[in-house]
Structure formats: C-alpha cells, structure tokens
Design a protein around this motif. Structure first.
Motif, PDB file in Angstrom:
ATOM      1  N   SER A 293       0.818  -1.210   0.000  1.00  0.00           N
ATOM      2  CA  SER A 293       0.000   0.000   0.000  1.00  0.00           C
ATOM      3  C   SER A 293       0.851   1.259   0.000  1.00  0.00           C
ATOM      4  O   SER A 293       0.456   2.286  -0.540  1.00  0.00           O
ATOM      5  N   LYS A 294       2.022   1.186   0.623  1.00  0.00           N
ATOM      6  CA  LYS A 294       2.900   2.347   0.690  1.00  0.00           C
ATOM      7  C   LYS A 294       3.695   2.548  -0.590  1.00  0.00           C
ATOM      8  O   LYS A 294       4.135   3.663  -0.889  1.00  0.00           O
ATOM      9  N   LYS A 295       3.898   1.464  -1.346  1.00  0.00           N
ATOM     10  CA  LYS A 295       4.754   1.541  -2.527  1.00  0.00           C
ATOM     11  C   LYS A 295       3.984   1.613  -3.844  1.00  0.00           C
ATOM     12  O   LYS A 295       4.356   2.364  -4.744  1.00  0.00           O
ATOM     13  N   SER A 296       2.906   0.825  -3.967  1.00  0.00           N
ATOM     14  CA  SER A 296       2.326   0.618  -5.299  1.00  0.00           C
ATOM     15  C   SER A 296       0.813   0.804  -5.375  1.00  0.00           C
ATOM     16  O   SER A 296       0.221   0.480  -6.392  1.00  0.00           O
ATOM     17  N   PHE A 297       0.188   1.321  -4.325  1.00  0.00           N
ATOM     18  CA  PHE A 297      -1.254   1.550  -4.386  1.00  0.00           C
ATOM     19  C   PHE A 297      -1.535   2.963  -4.888  1.00  0.00           C
ATOM     20  O   PHE A 297      -0.857   3.910  -4.470  1.00  0.00           O
ATOM     21  N   PRO A 298      -2.531   3.134  -5.743  1.00  0.00           N
ATOM     22  CA  PRO A 298      -2.954   4.486  -6.111  1.00  0.00           C
ATOM     23  C   PRO A 298      -3.516   5.204  -4.890  1.00  0.00           C
ATOM     24  O   PRO A 298      -3.853   4.577  -3.878  1.00  0.00           O
ATOM     25  N   LEU A 299      -3.635   6.506  -4.967  1.00  0.00           N
ATOM     26  CA  LEU A 299      -4.035   7.306  -3.812  1.00  0.00           C
ATOM     27  C   LEU A 299      -5.408   6.901  -3.280  1.00  0.00           C
ATOM     28  O   LEU A 299      -5.636   6.904  -2.064  1.00  0.00           O
ATOM     29  N   CYS A 300      -6.324   6.525  -4.164  1.00  0.00           N
ATOM     30  CA  CYS A 300      -7.670   6.140  -3.720  1.00  0.00           C
ATOM     31  C   CYS A 300      -7.614   4.901  -2.828  1.00  0.00           C
ATOM     32  O   CYS A 300      -8.340   4.809  -1.819  1.00  0.00           O
ATOM     33  N   ASN A 455      -5.671   4.722 -16.111  1.00  0.00           N
ATOM     34  CA  ASN A 455      -7.099   4.538 -16.381  1.00  0.00           C
ATOM     35  C   ASN A 455      -7.749   3.518 -15.457  1.00  0.00           C
ATOM     36  O   ASN A 455      -8.965   3.342 -15.496  1.00  0.00           O
ATOM     37  N   HIS A 456      -6.926   2.832 -14.653  1.00  0.00           N
ATOM     38  CA  HIS A 456      -7.462   1.766 -13.807  1.00  0.00           C
ATOM     39  C   HIS A 456      -6.533   1.583 -12.602  1.00  0.00           C
ATOM     40  O   HIS A 456      -5.306   1.607 -12.754  1.00  0.00           O
ATOM     41  N   PRO A 457      -7.079   1.432 -11.382  1.00  0.00           N
ATOM     42  CA  PRO A 457      -6.221   1.205 -10.220  1.00  0.00           C
ATOM     43  C   PRO A 457      -5.304   0.001 -10.378  1.00  0.00           C
ATOM     44  O   PRO A 457      -4.159   0.021  -9.915  1.00  0.00           O
ATOM     45  N   SER A 458      -5.796  -1.057 -11.033  1.00  0.00           N
ATOM     46  CA  SER A 458      -4.951  -2.237 -11.248  1.00  0.00           C
ATOM     47  C   SER A 458      -3.796  -1.922 -12.179  1.00  0.00           C
ATOM     48  O   SER A 458      -2.696  -2.460 -12.030  1.00  0.00           O
ATOM     49  N   GLN A 459      -4.039  -1.039 -13.151  1.00  0.00           N
ATOM     50  CA  GLN A 459      -2.962  -0.606 -14.038  1.00  0.00           C
ATOM     51  C   GLN A 459      -1.908   0.157 -13.249  1.00  0.00           C
ATOM     52  O   GLN A 459      -0.706  -0.018 -13.464  1.00  0.00           O
TER      53      GLN A 459
END
Length: 523
Positions: A293-300, A455-459
């Motif tokens: 979550s700290k490294k690779s999660f988008p802000l949402c 365009n996508h959180p998974s992206q």
C-alpha cells in the motif's frame, strides 16, 4: 412521438430509408460534418454499442491531449493523429485517393452514427453535455486543420450553406498592406494565404483580438482563423441539439435494453481487461498488503487502506472498491478473508464478522449468490459513481476530496514543486485521471508527462511494480516473486469487439436508428 421498439426478429434484414422530409443529406459526402441531419440507417444493437465505444475512445484521446499539450500545437496534433490512426476514424483525417470509396463511406457512416449515439448518451446532465460539447469541438478543430485540400474546404462551406466567399487575388492585392498589418505578417506572405469575407458579427472574437481587417461591415479572415468562426457555429448547433435531445429521453425508457447501455457509456472503461487475471493469485498475501500500500497503491486505495487501519471498518462502498481492487491484484479468497477478519475483529467478535461480512467477501469472489465473478472498479466508475458521503472513504481523492485537504495530503508525502502544481492544474480542469498520472510520476520520480496515463487502479499497481522491481514483486519477507507482464496474461481485445463487461444485456436485435432519432422533437 414514441421510439419504436427494436424488432426481436434476429433474421431481419437491414434497410436504408430516407425520411428526412425530402432533404438530401449532402453531409455524408464530406469528411467534416455539423451533424445537422440524423442518420437513416438501421443497425444492430451490437453495432450500436461498438460505434459508441469507438467514438468514445477518440474523444478520450482528444481530452487527454488537450490536458497535456497546448491545443493546436505540434505535440498536440502529433499525439492526436498517432492515436486516431489506430482507430477506424483514421480514414477521415485527410482525404486520400488511396482510400476506396467504399471504405470512405463506411468511415463517414461510422462518424455520423457514433456522434448521434453519444449525443443520446451525453445529453442527460449539464456536466455530461459540457464534456461532450468540448471534446466534439476539439475533435472538429483538429479535423478541420488536417483538411488541406482547397476544394474540400469550399465544399464543406457549400454543404452547410455558409456563404463565406474567398476574396479574389485582385481584391487581396488592393488591401494587402492592411491584411498584413491586421494579421501581423509580412506583406509578401499575404499572397500565399487564402482569405474569406465574413460578416463582422460572426467574427467578434477575432475582431476583439484585433486579428482581422474590417472593411464595410466585413471581416477579412485568413483560412487558418476560419476555424474560430466555424467552431462558434458548431457550438450553437450542438448545444441546441443536446438540449432538444435531453427532453426526448423519457421516450427511451420504453426500451429496457437501450437506456442502460446509454447511461453506462459515460462510465465505460476502455482500457485493458483486468478481470479473471491469474498473474499474482497466490503470490500476494494478507501480510504483504501494508508494504504494498505504501509503494504501489494508487491514492484512492491508500486512502481506503489507511481508513481501514484507523477505524478497523469500512462501509459497503469502501469494502466493494477496496476489496475488488485487492482481488484484482492477486489476493486470493482465503487471504482476503484473513485480511478483513484481522481488521474487523479488532472492534467485533469473530461470529459477528462471519455473519455480517464474510458472505459479501465470498460473494465478490463468485462463491455466493448468483456466483458472478465481479471485476475491480475502473477509474471512470470510481469517479462517476456512488459519490461518498459523511463517514465514507471510497471514491477518487482527486475528484471527491477537498482541494486544500488533498494538497496537504500530497505535501505530507513529499510531493511538491512541478508535480504538485501540475496536479492542482489538473483538478481545476476536472482532469482527475491525468492528476493521478502526475501523482504516479511524482511517486516514482519520473519526468512529467512521460507516462501514458492511468485509467485503472490495477494498471497503477502493475505499472508501479514494473517501475520499482522490473516485473519482480518483493514479498514482505524479502523474497522476490516473479511477475509476468500483464500483456502476456490478458490479450487486448480487438477494437471491433464489444467489452464482455457491458451492462447492456443481450445485443442480438436490430435497432432502428432512424425511428429513434426522428422521434425526437425538432425545433
């Protein structure tokens, strides 16, 4: 008047009729249109959706380019042309003898029908109308500037009854000095430009900017500036058409398949398919989420994760958005139950969790209820759907969070300088996905405007892992777990194919486009 219901006769042949009250539709003979006359074709509902998606892709390209580059600049034009040449609209960029008449006719047909479909989809609210109007105007401007054939320019004016006469060489020479002074060009260059006489009341923007020569009530407008006048005409026509169309929407409620499709277009995700992905399943565990979550999660998703850690609970909207995201990046059902249980049982006992929340988690994985395999939310769905209320943490921070609070949050993450300035400019222009893209660049220390766009959180997660680890996912214990690129696991759909995640239902029947459009009251 009422919209005719689509026939359920799957074998019905297609027909083409002309019921435009005897008005000949000459606009189909040109690559540029004001879309004044509705199409007359009968198309299948599958084609109806395909046409809409193809145009929506182009308008998204126009929006992204306009947010990243100065409109009309070389970079802007190069980007738009490169992307449009990947679509069926490529044949409309420049008239070419190489393109067969049949292919050109099909492209013009696609252009016209797709415009009217999106007109139906985007007339439902002021926000949607404003977005559609702006992108259509920018699309028209780009195509007009691409049209370099003099005869085609004149033909467009004639078809649309725009009586702007090009001045003769004799008249041009007689006012050469005045034209050069007004246009701030060398007198010699005036001879290479084409000028049109336009009533000055239709060129007020140019008059106000002192960019044209005025004489006896006429403005002498160079061809390069004609687009300003044509855009004003088009804006008026399209604004009126959208208003009229919005009043006809109740007629569409009779068709329980068409209306859901139209309502869903504005939230349609057009990128890579992130459903049924197997690349990380079993590799990501509940214990790894804090680090990831700290490294690779988008802000949402960071926002949701922090709220969960703080409150040990999320409401339904947050659980859906975050839970499906975790599923999409590879968290298995067993690990998901472990993760959610570890947080929720800090404020409740295990029996309550099992009775009230475990079912919903299994349901998202297709193990309960109708056993549908739900997919992660795209950026558009997060932005456009289910606005968060008090006590909610779902949604898009760039769209739904107070600007000052967001700025404070970004500065706490050491994001400032050009990155922060870019993000705040994006917010003012309502370019929320571009703001997320600039956030990605800031977090991963990339140059501005080098990422293709989020365009996508998974992206976001996949691209982050590639930037940080070169396709290696680092586990919490320090062991490298190999990740294959997404392109090796989820082949991109062909442009002509309809997304399998459409909410439009069965697409077997034909749609009488003419009957629908002509039921709209005309002013």
């Amino acid at each position: 008047m009422e919209i005719a219901k689509p026939s359920r006769n799957k074998g019905r042949s297609r027909i083409v009729r002309n019921l435009n009250n005897g008005i000949q539709d000459l606009s189909s003979e040109h690559n540029l249109q004001f879309y004044s006359i509705p199409p007359v074709e009968t198309i299948s509902l599958q084609e109806f959706e395909e046409y809409a998606v193809e145009r929506l892709k182009v308008l998204k390209v126009i929006e992204t380019a306009g947010a990243k580059y100065v409109k009309g600049s070389e970079k802007y034009n190069d980007h738009v042309e490169l992307e449009i040449r990947k679509t069926p609209f490529k044949r409309l960029l420049k008239h070419s003898d190489i393109v067969s008449e049949s292919d050109l006719h099909k492209a013009r047909q696609l252009d016209k029908i797709s415009h009217f479909i999106l007109r139906l989809a985007y007339c439902r609210s002021e926000e949607l109308r404003r977005w559609f109007l702006q992108q259509e105007l920018d699309f028209f401007r780009f195509r007009f500037q691409c049209e370099t054939n003099l005869s085609e320019r004149k033909k467009f004016l004639e078809i649309n009854k725009l009586k702007y006469e090009p001045i003769s060489d004799t008249e041009k020479n007689s006012v050469q000095e005045q034209l050069a002074q007004a246009g701030k060009v060398d007198a010699g260059r005036v001879n290479t430009l084409e000028y049109f006489k336009v009533p000055f009341t239709e060129a007020l923007d140019l008059v106000r900017a002192r960019r044209v020569y005025l004489h006896q009530g006429s403005a002498y407008v160079p061809y390069e500036e004609m687009v300003s006048i044509l855009l004003s005409v088009y804006r008026t026509k399209l604004s009126q058409a959208l208003a009229v169309t919005s009043r006809a929407l109740p007629h569409l409620e009779e068709d329980d398949r068409l209306l859901p499709m139209l309502c869903g277009l504005s939230k349609r995700y057009l990128g890579q398919d992130y459903s049924n992905r197997k690349i990380n399943v079993g590799q990501i565990t509940a214990d790894m989420i804090e680090m990831l979550s700290k490294k690779s999660f988008p802000l949402c998703m960071q926002h949701l994760h922090q709220a969960l850690r703080q409150n040990h609970h999320l409401r339904h909207g947050g659980r859906m958005q975050y839970g499906l995201f975790l599923k999409g990046i590879g968290l298995s059902l067993d690990e998901a139950l472990k993760f959610w249980r570890s947080e929720f049982t800090k404020i409740m006992d295990g029996d309550k969790f099992d009775k009230q929340y475990a079912y919903n988690i299994r349901h998202n994985y297709g193990k309960e209820g109708k056993r549908a395999d739900y997919t992660p939310y795209s950026c558009m769905k997060i932005i456009m759907s289910n606005v968060p209320g008090t006590g909610d943490y779902h949604g898009c921070p760039f769209r739904h969070m107070d600007a000052d609070l967001l700025k404070q949050k970004l500065r706490a993450q050491n994001i400032g300088g050009e990155y922060l300035d870019k993000i705040m400019i994006d917010l003012k222009g309502n370019h929320y996905q571009l703001a997320c893209t600039h956030y990605f660049e800031a977090v991963h220390h990339l140059s501005l405007d080098t990422h293709n766009g989020i365009n996508h959180p998974s992206q976001y997660f996949d691209d982050s892992q590639k930037e940080l680890n070169g396709n290696k996912l680092v586990s919490s214990g320090g062991t490298n777990r190999s990740l294959r690129p997404a392109s090796q696991n989820t082949p991109k759909s062909k442009p002509s194919q309809v997304s399998q995640h459409s909410d439009s239902g069965e697409m077997e029947d034909d749609f009488d486009f003419e009957a629908a459009v002509h039921s709209i009251p005309q002013e």
